[in-house]
Structure formats: structure tokens, C-alpha cells
Design an enzyme around this catalytic site. Structure first.
Site, PDB file in Angstrom:
ATOM      1  N   GLY A 216       0.827  -1.198   0.000  1.00  0.00           N
ATOM      2  CA  GLY A 216       0.000   0.000   0.000  1.00  0.00           C
ATOM      3  C   GLY A 216       0.862   1.249   0.000  1.00  0.00           C
ATOM      4  O   GLY A 216       1.944   1.286  -0.592  1.00  0.00           O
ATOM      5  N   SER A 217       0.384   2.220   0.723  1.00  0.00           N
ATOM      6  CA  SER A 217       1.025   3.532   0.642  1.00  0.00           C
ATOM      7  C   SER A 217       2.422   3.576   1.237  1.00  0.00           C
ATOM      8  O   SER A 217       3.172   4.516   0.988  1.00  0.00           O
ATOM      9  CB  SER A 217       0.155   4.579   1.338  1.00  0.00           C
ATOM     10  OG  SER A 217      -1.078   4.658   0.658  1.00  0.00           O
ATOM     11  N   THR A 218       2.802   2.568   2.044  1.00  0.00           N
ATOM     12  CA  THR A 218       4.183   2.595   2.543  1.00  0.00           C
ATOM     13  C   THR A 218       5.159   2.475   1.378  1.00  0.00           C
ATOM     14  O   THR A 218       6.306   2.905   1.483  1.00  0.00           O
ATOM     15  CB  THR A 218       4.455   1.459   3.551  1.00  0.00           C
ATOM     16  OG1 THR A 218       4.115   0.213   2.934  1.00  0.00           O
ATOM     17  CG2 THR A 218       3.653   1.632   4.826  1.00  0.00           C
ATOM     18  N   PHE A 219       4.680   1.924   0.264  1.00  0.00           N
ATOM     19  CA  PHE A 219       5.557   1.802  -0.898  1.00  0.00           C
ATOM     20  C   PHE A 219       5.855   3.158  -1.532  1.00  0.00           C
ATOM     21  O   PHE A 219       6.776   3.301  -2.325  1.00  0.00           O
ATOM     22  CB  PHE A 219       4.930   0.847  -1.937  1.00  0.00           C
ATOM     23  CG  PHE A 219       5.875   0.435  -3.035  1.00  0.00           C
ATOM     24  CD1 PHE A 219       6.858  -0.523  -2.815  1.00  0.00           C
ATOM     25  CD2 PHE A 219       5.807   1.032  -4.291  1.00  0.00           C
ATOM     26  CE1 PHE A 219       7.735  -0.891  -3.822  1.00  0.00           C
ATOM     27  CE2 PHE A 219       6.685   0.673  -5.299  1.00  0.00           C
ATOM     28  CZ  PHE A 219       7.653  -0.296  -5.061  1.00  0.00           C
ATOM     29  N   LYS A 220       5.029   4.180  -1.170  1.00  0.00           N
ATOM     30  CA  LYS A 220       5.284   5.522  -1.704  1.00  0.00           C
ATOM     31  C   LYS A 220       6.660   6.026  -1.295  1.00  0.00           C
ATOM     32  O   LYS A 220       7.244   6.894  -1.942  1.00  0.00           O
ATOM     33  CB  LYS A 220       4.200   6.493  -1.231  1.00  0.00           C
ATOM     34  CG  LYS A 220       2.869   6.253  -1.935  1.00  0.00           C
ATOM     35  CD  LYS A 220       1.761   7.072  -1.329  1.00  0.00           C
ATOM     36  CE  LYS A 220       0.428   6.706  -1.978  1.00  0.00           C
ATOM     37  NZ  LYS A 220      -0.711   7.172  -1.179  1.00  0.00           N
TER      38      LYS A 220
END
Lengths: 483, 501
Positions: A216-220
Site C-alpha cells: 500500500g502507501s508505505t511503498f510511496k
């Protein structure tokens, strides 16, 4: 009649020489293969007959062999039960072994090459051979804090020391009580194993290292790192952030969490990360391209199938041959991107450690029975994920996330925490996975942590990484900083 | 007999006594070490055990001194050593079974009792059978006995099927495998029959493709016996014994006729039989699978007729490696039938390759001493009987150890002297007694013909110089004494007839 008798005598001799040859073949030539055959129960029995070395965390045995009055002579016990199950794994006559019991087996049984002289001495003095003690890097306070914070939610916590790669906490829930599998009764152990194997949440596998989740957004963080490393972006570079991003080649769109705006048609890269702006990062992914994203991911450790700590770690995946809509989704950690909690902890640790990812490790020292150190793991650089300047910029952006963005519930009084939330869509209709990865203190990091809570944990469909996962990370950070 | 060789050897009873010391020591040491290895303390009855086995061995030794002073001095010590090793391993396994709570653990004492019975029967054989040639009178009795023994397990009520093979007879609490005794009876019959018919078997008949074929009427009776025994054995599904009888038959036929054609015919018959059996009987085909592909998972995992036992045996032997785990330190009890069919794997595990080779060498010595006896004995019946009995022991060992180590497919046979089982132990001790009896004859000095001057006629008269004066008919010398010149110096009777050294 003597001639045929002599010939018969020769035949008998030939038959016996054949027997001696075949016996030598089995006991000398083939012996190694036969002894390592997985169907050979003897190896396990032999180990059970000797004192297996303890597994130690913070000076206390979390697995040890105690003498008992039964044919095996020793019973493996785990004083803390379930707490360290993803560290020690289990050691069972009927079911084999897992995690450290498996990966450090040579040291624990005393068969490792480093223990050669200790073994010779046992042979000469007639002492029963003893295994070596395996001392882990685990910080018991952090482990307990992580376990308590997860409670009965399914998920995992990994905490690393960013500057060395030491694994400070490794928790997977649901866990299991290794004592149940260590019982010597084969039928009882097999039955418990079957129950655990069939249990919901797969307790026998460690969610921390053997399970992959959409990050999810941690991959940002990875996408942001790729942007900074490309040279075309800084923290204050404006990036397009529409409310809805039309994906090329398809009618599908990407929107933001709850359909909200990110604060305008254009926001700075730092703000996009702070509010976790999907459209901005999806667009950024399209601009940077698949190769740049994959390269950045791999520099953090994605796609490394060889990594062990020394327990098994499944490789995290950044998919290949993405069409533009898939690429846009991959840039925000959806689609086929998947990562272990350990991997996401390594992302934070790499950013924390001025861009250098240290090789994570769980075994600190191995001590022979006479307490001499036979081996000590030296910290080792795994890769340089990003430049020091990019790492500093990204750190400041992550501080913003915790100070005034989606990760405010990870704030620790008096300590600057750098973090990133994630809320990963899973199967349609299932609640999302809640993520949080962080490190602290931001200026002189001592701990990097990644938390995943499956299917939103206790909050279900309403869950976000900030609400569910960030408090768990905070608990672990506080525990490490307090010690 | 044309081929006769005199021996000039000392009786050898002193040598035997000397050899019995290490032979007994092997067994007793093994017994004590096994007890320590498994239970951590010396077995309580160790002294009694040592005294008991020593007394048993000495009884045979004394009987030999009295009734067969020239018997081979090596056979008894080898048999005592093997029997002792077997007892030690069986008691070690029995302790292990008891410790793991298995119900079938009390067999060590039974085997000890069987050892005593075996020794007693061997002594009886030595005492009653003063001359092995007496047995020749019972050639056809032996045939009937052999057939009866082979057929016994097929009878209702007393016959028992164990593990698919109907080879057991059980009367009350005592079970036995009659086939073990049948092999002795068969050897007696073959020896008696062949010594009478060897010339016609060897010489009469047509030559086909360079092979001398025997006439049907010469072959008839022996083939009938052989065929009958094989048929019954296939009916009893006991391949090992079938193979053993077959080997005995071919070997003795070859000994009697010196015709290679018999070996060729025998091999053809055997290959044909084996091929037919492998295709006809599922269990035989499975044995071949186990032999050739033991480690393959699909063969290993078979519920019935899989290679589990063979592979467990291999694991055990591999665990022993070169020097073994030591008595009581391995896990031979993991192998099914570790005390009987697979005792050789147990030996290999705990005594290592070194110990196993030593055991095989003991058997080699035993078989070769038996064959040496056959070469040395003067009468054809004795030659055939000693040759057949020696070969049957050697061949039985080959079949069972070859099966365990995958030289040949595994068949169920017991390891002579070592393995658990009363019938096998008794039968093999009787074989040992027969070999000892024949070897006494073989090694007894040639009756020396002394030239006695008879002044009246002036013609030398042959007088047998026998040391014992047993009153038996004086046999003529096997050797042509140079006429009138008396014995050569090295044939002087005092050299052979002095007391035991």
C-alpha cells in the site's frame, strides 16, 4: 570330487567378497547420502539424545533443553511460550523444525564447522556432546511491546537497528506455543501440528518474514526515493495531484482515500507524502517509469531471493512488464507489488541509515558450551538504496507525515519520529491491511520498525494504517528508546 | 574315492580351547556393553551369563575331546563367537524394546534358552552319531522327512501364516520353522542319493550343444523331490527358503557330477522360475521393485510390499559408518525385525563396517573350514554332506545379507547363529555338530599300515594302527603303502596319536 569342492569354495569366497563390497558401499560410500535423507529419523533421534544448545534473547534462554527421564533424555522447552515463536520456531520429533531451530541447527547441535574442536574434546573426554548457545539480537522489551500492542489482531511487527541490521523484534500473530509441538509423543505432536497447520492465520508461518502483503502507501517511500534519486525532484518540487487520475489505455481511474483532494491540483512532493496522495504518486510512477521504480525497489532489497536472517525470508516482489495502469497502481503499492514486513522495515532502516541498507540478522553470537565465542555476526552493508542527501530529504518528509500528516498517532513525546502509513486494498470486499513503517529518533535513528495488521485488525473496514498500525509502531519505538 | 589327502595335523583341542577364550569374550563383552549402553548400568546377571555361556562352550569342547578329538578346532570357536554376538545384540534390542514399552520385548531370555537347547542337541548329535556314514543308511528316510517337514506348515490347525508366508508350525506355546530342519534332511538325502548315482548322472546321457544331459531315469527321483519342495514353497510363499533349497540342490549336484552342465541347467531353471514368479506373483514383482528402486519415494511409501524395511536397514547401517555407534548407542530398534531378518543391519549400525566385515570374515572362515573338511574326508558321502552343509550355511548368509545390502532382492531368511529364532539356531548348531563330526573323520590320521614280519610266510600283513581302538572294523588305508617298506617316517603314528598338545 575335490576339484568341484575347491571351485565351490572359490564361489563362496566370491559371494562373501560381494557382501563385504556391498556393506562397504552402504556404510562408507552411500553413508553420507543416507544419513542426510529426510526420511531418516535417526538424525533427529541422535540430536534429541544430546543436549541441544539454548537460544538466548537478552541474556535469558527462550529455548533450552532440559534433562528428562525418558528415552530421549532431553526435552526442548520454551519458557516464554508463544512470545518468541516466530524467532525460535519449533523443534519436534514428529514434525521437524522451523525458524532458528532449523536455520541454526548445526550450531545448536554442536555439529557446525566452528565447533569442531569442541566436538573433538567431547570425543576424547567421553563427555556427552553439547550444542552451542545461539544468542539472538532480539531486545526482549521490544519483542514484548510489539506482541502486546498487536494483541489478538493478525499481523506482524519487525524492528531493526538501522545502523547494524540487528533484528530487535520479530513478531507474527497468530503465534503458537512451540512447547506443544516439542512433546515427545509422536501422536500428540502430530495432532497438535495438524491443528496448527489447519488453523486460521497460518500460525506456523511467520507473517514477519514468510508472508507477503501488498505494501500500500508505505511503498510511496520507494516511489519518493526513486523521484529524489532521479535528480528531477526535491521535497518542495510541485507534483500534479488531481482528485481523480485517469489511467491511460483504460477507463479505470485512481482516486484518493475517501475521494478527497490532496490540497490542490498541485502539491509539493513532501505534502503529497504527508497526506499520502494517491493520484500524485501514481502519476509520479508513470513519469518515472517502470524501470526506475523497480531499480529503486531492488536497491532496498526487493527481489532478493537469497536473503536469510538466517531464518527463511521470502523475497518481496516488484512485478515485471507492467502496462501503464498497472504501473500507476504499483507506484502506490497496489496491484502485484508485495512485500514482507521485514522488507518494509528495511526500507525505513535504509532511509534512516543515510541511504545504506544493512543486512538484517537475528543471530548475534554463537557460544560454545564453555562460553567461548565461536562466531559473531559482523554488521554488513546489503546495498546503498539512495544518496545521503536524498535520505535526508526523505527523512524530513517522513517527519512531516508523523507531525502533521496521516501518521500522527505514532508521535512520541520528545522524540522526532519519521514514518509512513499504508492502507492496502486486498481482495474486493475484504477490509484493507493497515501498515505503518517508521524510524526514530529522526536525527539519530536507533530503531526502524514496520507493522502490518491484517484486514484492519479490530477496526475492520474503517481501518487505516494511521489508526491501527501507527500506535503499535509507537509502542515498539518507545520500548527500544527506553532501553 | 580317488581323491584322498592325508592330513598330518595335531588334534587341535588345545588350539580350540585357546580360541574359545576370545570367542566367549566377544559375546560376554558385547552383552555387558549393550547393557551399559542401553540402561547405563551393567546387567545384573552379567556374571551368570558369562559363566553360563562359558559352560555351554566348554561342554561341547569336552565332548569333542572325548568323542571327536580330531574335529576341526576352528569351527566351534567361530560358532560360539557368532552365537555370542547374536545373543548380545538380541538382548540389547530386547532392552530397547522394553524401554520403549513395546510388548514384544521378552525374547532375549528365550533365545538364551534356545542356545542351551541347541548346544544340548549338538552334543547329542556328537554323542550318538559316532560315524557320519551311518546317516547314509537313512538316505530315503531323510527324503521322506524333508518332504514331511516342508509340508508340515500347510497342515491345518498347527500350520501358521506369518507375514504372508506359511512357514510356521505351532503346537501349544512352541513355534518352529520346519524348513530350517528340512535343509539338513535334504542335504543328507542329496548326499546319499548322489553318491550312489553320481556316475550314471555324470556319464550316461546324450550330449546336446556340448552339454552332457543326464538320462531322465537318473534324474527322476531327485527332480521330483526338488520340484515338490519348490512347489510347496511357492505355495507357502517363502522365497528365501525356496532359493536356499535350490542353491543347495544345484551345488550338491555339481559336487557329485563335476558337470558344469548342471550349473547351467540350474541357472536356466532359476532364471526362468524367477521371471515367471516375478510376473505371476505380485509380491515377487514388488520385491524386485524394492531391490532396484528402494530409495524411490513411490516404492518407499507403499503400504504393502514397500521398501520401508530395507531403507530403514540401510539408514541404520549408514548411521554406523566405519566404526559403528557402539553397543547400545545406535537405534537399530527402528528397523522392523531388527532382531531376526535384519540383525545384520543392527550389527552394521552398532559395530560399524569394521564389525560387520569381521562378522562376515567369521562366516567365511566357518564356510571354508567346512569345505576344507569336505576336501579332507575320505568317503564320497561325507564329502557331499560336508560340502552341502557348508554351502547351505554360506548361501543362507549370502541370501539374507545380500538382501539387506541390496546385492539381491530381499527374501525372508534368518542369519545363521546370529538371528533370533529357535529353529534356525538349533538347525545350525546341528549342522555345526555334523561338520565337527565329519571333520573328526577328515582330520583323523590315516590308519598307518605297519609292516609286520611274519617269519613263516614272509609276506607283510597290514595292520591298522588306530589310536583309539574303538573296535570298529579296520579300514584299509586310503593311501597305497609302498609294498613291504612300511610307513614313511612322516607317517609315523606317534606324530598323530599323541595326546592333546
Amino acid at each position: 570330487m575335490n576339484t568341484p569342492l575347491r571351485r565351490l569354495a572359490t564361489l563362496v569366497l566370491v559371494m562373501f567378497v560381494a557382501l563385504m563390497g556391498s556393506a562397504s558401499w552402504v556404510q562408507f560410500v552411500q553413508a553420507e547420502d543416507l544419513n542426510t535423507d529426510p526420511r531418516n529419523a535417526r538424525t533427529l533421534y541422535r540430536e534429541h539424545g544430546n543436549a541441544r544448545g539454548p537460544i538466548v534473547a537478552g541474556g535469558e534462554a527462550i529455548a533450552s533443553s532440559v534433562p528428562v527421564d525418558d528415552p530421549f533424555g532431553f526435552q526442548r522447552t520454551y519458557p516464554q511460550g508463544e512470545l518468541y515463536s516466530s524467532v525460535t520456531g519449533f523443534y519436534s520429533i514428529a514434525n521437524g523444525r522451523s525458524q532458528l531451530e532449523r536455520a541454526a541447527n548445526d550450531q545448536l547441535t554442536g555439529r557446525g564447522d566452528q565447533l569442531f574442536f569442541s566436538r573433538i574434546r567431547d570425543l576424547l573426554t567421553g563427555r556427552r556432546p553439547e550444542g552451542a548457545a545461539v544468542e539472538t539480537t532480539i531486545l526482549p522489551a521490544a519483542q514484548r511491546a510489539a506482541r502486546d500492542a498487536l494483541g489478538d489482531q493478525h499481523g506482524a511487527v519487525v524492528a531493526l537497528d538501522p545502523s547494524t541490521g540487528k533484528v530487535l523484534a520479530l513478531v507474527s500473530t497468530p503465534g503458537f506455543d512451540p512447547n506443544a509441538l516439542a512433546v515427545h509423543s509422536t501422536s500428540e505432536a502430530s495432532q497438535r501440528y495438524a491443528e496448527l497447520d489447519a488453523a486460521e492465520g497460518n500460525p506456523l508461518r511467520s507473517n514477519a518474514t514468510q508472508e507477503r502483503y501488498a505494501p500500500g502507501s508505505t511503498f510511496k517511500l520507494v516511489t519518493a526515493a526513486a523521484a529524489l534519486e532521479s535528480g528531477g525532484y526535491a521535497a518542495d518540487t510541485p507534483v500534479p495531484s488531481p482528485v481523480v487520475l485517469d489511467l491511460p489505455q483504460t477507463s479505470a481511474t485512481i482516486g484518493n482515500f475517501g475521494g478527497s483532494s490532496c490540497g490542490g491540483d498541485q502539491v509539493t512532493l513532501a505534502d503529497a507524502l504527508r497526506v499520502s496522495c494517491n493520484t500524485a504518486f501514481a502519476n509520479l510512477g508513470l513519469t518515472l517509469g517502470e524501470d526506475a521504480l523497480r531499480e529503486q525497489a531492488e536497491r532496498f532489497g526487493f527481489g532478493d531471493a537469497t536473503l536469510t536472517i538466517p531464518t527463511e525470508v521470502v523475497e518481496s516482489v516488484f512485478p515485471a512488464d507492467l502496462d501503464p495502469p498497472s504501473l500507476a497502481q504499483a507506484a502506490i503499492g497496489q496491484r502485484d507489488v508485495s512485500a514482507t514486513p521485514l522488507q518494509m522495515a528495511m526500507v525505513s532502516a535504509g532511509i534512516a541509515n543515510d541511504g545504506v541498507v544493512m543486512r538484517p540478522y537475528l543471530v548475534d553470537t554463537v557460544r560454545a558450551p564453555d562460553l567461548t565465542v565461536v562466531s559473531r555476526t559482523e554488521p554488513e552493508e546489503l546495498s546503498t538504496a539512495l544518496s545521503r542527501a536524498s535520505a535526508d530529504a526523505l527523512t524530513q518528509m517522513m517527519v512531516g507525515v508523523v507531525e502533521s500528516g496521516t501518521g500522527r498517532s505514532a508521535q512520541v513525546p520528545g522524540v522526532q519520529v519519521a514514518g509512513k502509513t499504508g492502507t492496502a486494498e486486498t481482495v474486493q470486499g475484504e477490509p484493507p491491511h493497515a501498515w505503518f513503517t517508521a524510524f526514530a529518533p529522526a536525527d539519530e535513528p536507533r530503531v526502524a520498525v514496520a507493522v502490518v495488521v491484517e484486514n484492519g485488525g479490530s477496526l475492520g473496514n474503517e481501518a487505516t494504517g494511521g489508526q491501527v498500525a501507527a500506535p503499535i509502531a509507537r509502542a515498539v519505538i518507545e520500548a527500544v528508546l527506553a532501553s | 574315492m580317488a581323491s584322498i589327502q592325508p592330513h598330518r595335523v595335531r588334534p587341535g583341542r588345545g588350539t580350540e580351547l585357546l580360541l574359545l577364550v576370545p570367542a566367549l569374550a566377544i559375546g560376554v563383552t558385547g552383552y555387558v556393553l549393550a547393557g551399559i549402553g542401553v540402561t547405563d548400568h551393567v546387567p545384573g546377571n552379567a556374571v551368570g551369563y558369562a559363566v553360563g555361556t562359558t559352560v555351554l562352550a566348554l561342554v561341547v569342547h569336552v565332548v569333542l575331546r572325548l568323542r571327536a578329538p580330531y574335529a576341526d578346532p576352528v569351527i566351534l570357536p567361530v560358532v560360539v563367537a557368532l552365537n555370542g554376538l547374536g545373543l548380545a545384540m538380541i538382548s540389547r534390542l530386547s532392552l530397547a524394546y522394553a524401554e520403549r514399552g513395546r510388548a514384544d520385548s521378552g525374547f532375549a531370555d528365550r533365545q538364551l534358552a534356545w542356545t542351551a537347547i541347541s548346544v544340548a542337541l549338538a552334543v547329542v548329535v556328537l554323542l550318538l552319531l559316532r560315524d557320519h556314514r551311518t546317516l547314509r543308511r537313512y538316505t530315503y528316510t531323510a527324503m521322506v522327512a524333508a518332504l514331511a517337514l516342508i509340508a508340515l506348515p500347510l497342515l491345518p490347525v498347527i500350520g501358521q501364516t506369518v507375514n504372508g508366508a506359511r512357514i510356521w508350525v505351532r503346537v501349544g506355546p512352541v513355534g518352529m520353522q520346519p524348513a530350517e530342519f528340512a535343509k539338513i534332511a535334504l542335504a543328507v538325502f542329496f548326499a546319499g542319493y548322489l553318491v550312489t548315482h553320481r556316475d550314471t548322472l555324470a556319464l550316461a546321457g546324450k550330449k546336446v550343444l556340448g552339454l552332457q544331459l543326464p538320462r531322465a531315469r537318473d534324474l527322476g527321483p531327485i527332480l521330483v523331490v526338488w520340484g515338490a519342495s519348490l512347489l510347496v514353497l511357492v505355495g507357502q510363499r517363502d522365497l528365501g527358503t525356496s532359493l536356499l533349497f535350490f542353491g543347495l540342490f544345484v551345488a550338491m549336484l555339481y559336487l557329485a557330477t563335476e558337470r558344469t552342465s548342471w550349473v547351467v541347467i540350474g541357472l536356466l531353471l532359476f532364471v526362468g522360475g524367477a521371471a515367471a514368479a516375478a510376473t505371476t506373483f505380485g509380491h515377487v514383482g514388488a520385491r524386485f521393485d524394492v531391490w532396484l528402486r528402494a530409495l524411490d519415494q513411490d516404492v518407499y511409501g507403499r503400504e504393502v510390499g514397500g521398501s520401508f524395511q530395507v531403507v530403514q536397514g540401510l539408514f541404520g547401517m549408514a548411521n554406523g559408518g566405519l566404526f559403528g555407534t557402539g553397543w547400545g548407542q545406535g537405534r537399530p530398534d527402528l528397523v522392523p525385525y531388527a532382531e531376526s531378518d535384519f540383525i545384520i543391519a543392527s550389527i552394521g549400525e552398532e559395530l560399524g563396517l569394521t564389525g560387520l566385515l569381521a562378522v562376515l570374515l567369521l562366516y567365511t572362515v566357518l564356510a571354508e573350514r567346512g569345505l576344507r573338511t569336505a576336501i579332507g574326508v575320505r568317503d564320497g558321502f561325507g564329502k557331499l554332506l560336508a560340502g552341502g552343509l557348508s554351502f547351505v550355511v554360506a548361501f543362507q548368509l549370502f541370501v539374507v545379507v545380500g538382501g539387506v545390502t541390496r546385492v539381491i532382492p530381499l527374501t525372508g531368511l534368518t542369519t545363521p547363529f546370529l538371528a533370533y529364532g529357535g529353529s534356525s539356531l538349533v538347525a545350525n548348531w546341528i549342522i555345526a555338530a555334523l561338520l565337527l563330526r565329519i571333520s573328526d573323520e577328515a582330520r583323523r590320521p590315516v590308519p598307518v599300515v605297519r609292516a609286520v614280519p611274519t617269519p613263516d610266510i614272509g609276506v607283510p600283513v597290514a595292520v591298522a594302527g588306530r589310536g583309539e581302538g574303538t573296535g570298529r572294523p579296520v579300514r584299509s588305508s586310503a593311501r597305497d603303502v609302498p609294498d613291504g617298506t612300511g610307513p614313511r617316517p612322516d607317517d609315523r603314528p606317534t606324530e598323530h596319536l599323541g595326546g592333546d598338545a
